[in-house]
Design an enzyme around this catalytic site. Sequence first.
Site, mmCIF file in Angstrom:
data_model
loop_
_atom_site.group_PDB
_atom_site.id
_atom_site.type_symbol
_atom_site.label_atom_id
_atom_site.label_comp_id
_atom_site.label_asym_id
_atom_site.label_seq_id
_atom_site.Cartn_x
_atom_site.Cartn_y
_atom_site.Cartn_z
ATOM 1 N N ASN A 9 0.868 -1.180 0.000
ATOM 2 C CA ASN A 9 0.000 0.000 0.000
ATOM 3 C C ASN A 9 0.905 1.231 0.000
ATOM 4 O O ASN A 9 1.494 1.566 1.021
ATOM 5 C CB ASN A 9 -0.886 -0.041 1.261
ATOM 6 C CG ASN A 9 -1.708 1.219 1.426
ATOM 7 O OD1 ASN A 9 -1.796 2.051 0.529
ATOM 8 N ND2 ASN A 9 -2.329 1.360 2.590
ATOM 9 N N LYS A 11 0.149 4.308 -0.299
ATOM 10 C CA LYS A 11 -0.454 5.524 0.292
ATOM 11 C C LYS A 11 -0.133 6.733 -0.590
ATOM 12 O O LYS A 11 -0.061 6.595 -1.808
ATOM 13 C CB LYS A 11 0.014 5.696 1.742
ATOM 14 C CG LYS A 11 -0.165 4.400 2.540
ATOM 15 C CD LYS A 11 0.076 4.540 4.006
ATOM 16 C CE LYS A 11 -0.151 3.194 4.680
ATOM 17 N NZ LYS A 11 -0.042 3.230 6.126
ATOM 18 N N HIS A 91 -9.571 1.193 4.746
ATOM 19 C CA HIS A 91 -8.302 1.368 5.467
ATOM 20 C C HIS A 91 -8.523 2.334 6.639
ATOM 21 O O HIS A 91 -9.274 3.294 6.525
ATOM 22 C CB HIS A 91 -7.227 1.908 4.508
ATOM 23 C CG HIS A 91 -5.861 1.855 5.106
ATOM 24 N ND1 HIS A 91 -5.415 2.807 5.996
ATOM 25 C CD2 HIS A 91 -4.859 0.949 4.999
ATOM 26 C CE1 HIS A 91 -4.191 2.493 6.389
ATOM 27 N NE2 HIS A 91 -3.833 1.362 5.799
ATOM 28 N N GLU A 93 -6.818 4.674 7.782
ATOM 29 C CA GLU A 93 -6.532 6.087 7.508
ATOM 30 C C GLU A 93 -7.718 6.752 6.820
ATOM 31 O O GLU A 93 -7.991 7.927 7.031
ATOM 32 C CB GLU A 93 -5.254 6.204 6.663
ATOM 33 C CG GLU A 93 -4.022 5.944 7.526
ATOM 34 C CD GLU A 93 -2.823 5.400 6.784
ATOM 35 O OE1 GLU A 93 -2.803 5.465 5.535
ATOM 36 O OE2 GLU A 93 -1.904 4.892 7.443
ATOM 37 N N GLU A 161 -5.516 -5.033 10.481
ATOM 38 C CA GLU A 161 -4.480 -4.015 10.681
ATOM 39 C C GLU A 161 -4.752 -3.248 11.973
ATOM 40 O O GLU A 161 -5.527 -2.280 11.983
ATOM 41 C CB GLU A 161 -4.493 -3.021 9.507
ATOM 42 C CG GLU A 161 -4.136 -3.643 8.179
ATOM 43 C CD GLU A 161 -3.520 -2.604 7.253
ATOM 44 O OE1 GLU A 161 -2.417 -2.841 6.776
ATOM 45 O OE2 GLU A 161 -4.135 -1.542 7.037
ATOM 46 N N GLY A 167 2.513 2.118 10.611
ATOM 47 C CA GLY A 167 3.470 3.210 10.448
ATOM 48 C C GLY A 167 4.187 3.587 11.735
ATOM 49 O O GLY A 167 4.844 4.622 11.802
ATOM 50 N N SER A 206 3.433 -2.340 10.186
ATOM 51 C CA SER A 206 4.892 -2.418 10.356
ATOM 52 C C SER A 206 5.478 -3.776 9.970
ATOM 53 O O SER A 206 6.396 -4.278 10.621
ATOM 54 C CB SER A 206 5.286 -2.038 11.787
ATOM 55 O OG SER A 206 4.893 -0.701 12.053
#
Length: 244
Positions: A9, A11, A91, A93, A161, A167, A206
Amino acid sequence: MRKKIIAGNWKMNNDLTLLNEFKDELKSFELDENVKTIICPSFVFLNHFKDLDNVTIYSQNINNNVSGAYTGEISVQMLKSVGVFGSIVGHSERRMYYNETDETVNEKVLLAKANGFNVILCVGESLEERENKKHFDVVKNQLLKALENIKDLEDIVIAYEPIWAIGTGKTASSDDANEMATYIRNVIKELYSDEAEKISILYGGSVKPSNIKELMSKDNIDGALVGGASLKAKDFSQLVNYRK
Ligand code: PGA
């Protein structure tokens, strides 16, 4: 045997110069053909990967409407017309920064299913939810809502996730990741019985070359959704080639 999947991904990272560097470097590695390799770049670069063998391109998002006056948005139909047949959906985010709700996630999954479009459906809890021991309930609830009125799981992959691991450099331990993957498979079993054994469940948060082997050794983890470490061709190829 369930398909092994490594999905990158990207991003909102990498411009065209960096993308071309990535591609040139990736071509110098032989990727394990038994692992389904997916890259999710920004919409503007979806068509820049046609010369990469054994790599499938997905988008990072789709709109929950078929078409119409939605300035700045991209539809499933548009993606299919340029040869893209899958996307990440839900996701964290997007849920956090773009107000994506369980309802819009469900609309996206329904729309994708109606179009034979592949989905990597993301679920996962926050640190606070885990600390309060609510993580199983949160993930179950996300799954139940995202899959409402979904009759079968063909074309759907689930990515667990945990938000606190994305991250941050903090990977969930392989046992914690597998515990949740096992839980997810049991929830899916309650809803779709036999299909639970067939659906691929990915872990994300991660993931890097140093921890991929350990994660992939777990019985209910079938792959990884990778952010940071997917941006460097060498690291990404090591993730795909985790068996070598
Ligand atoms: P990360 O991102 O690998 O950089 O933690 C994972 C993701 O957000 O899909």
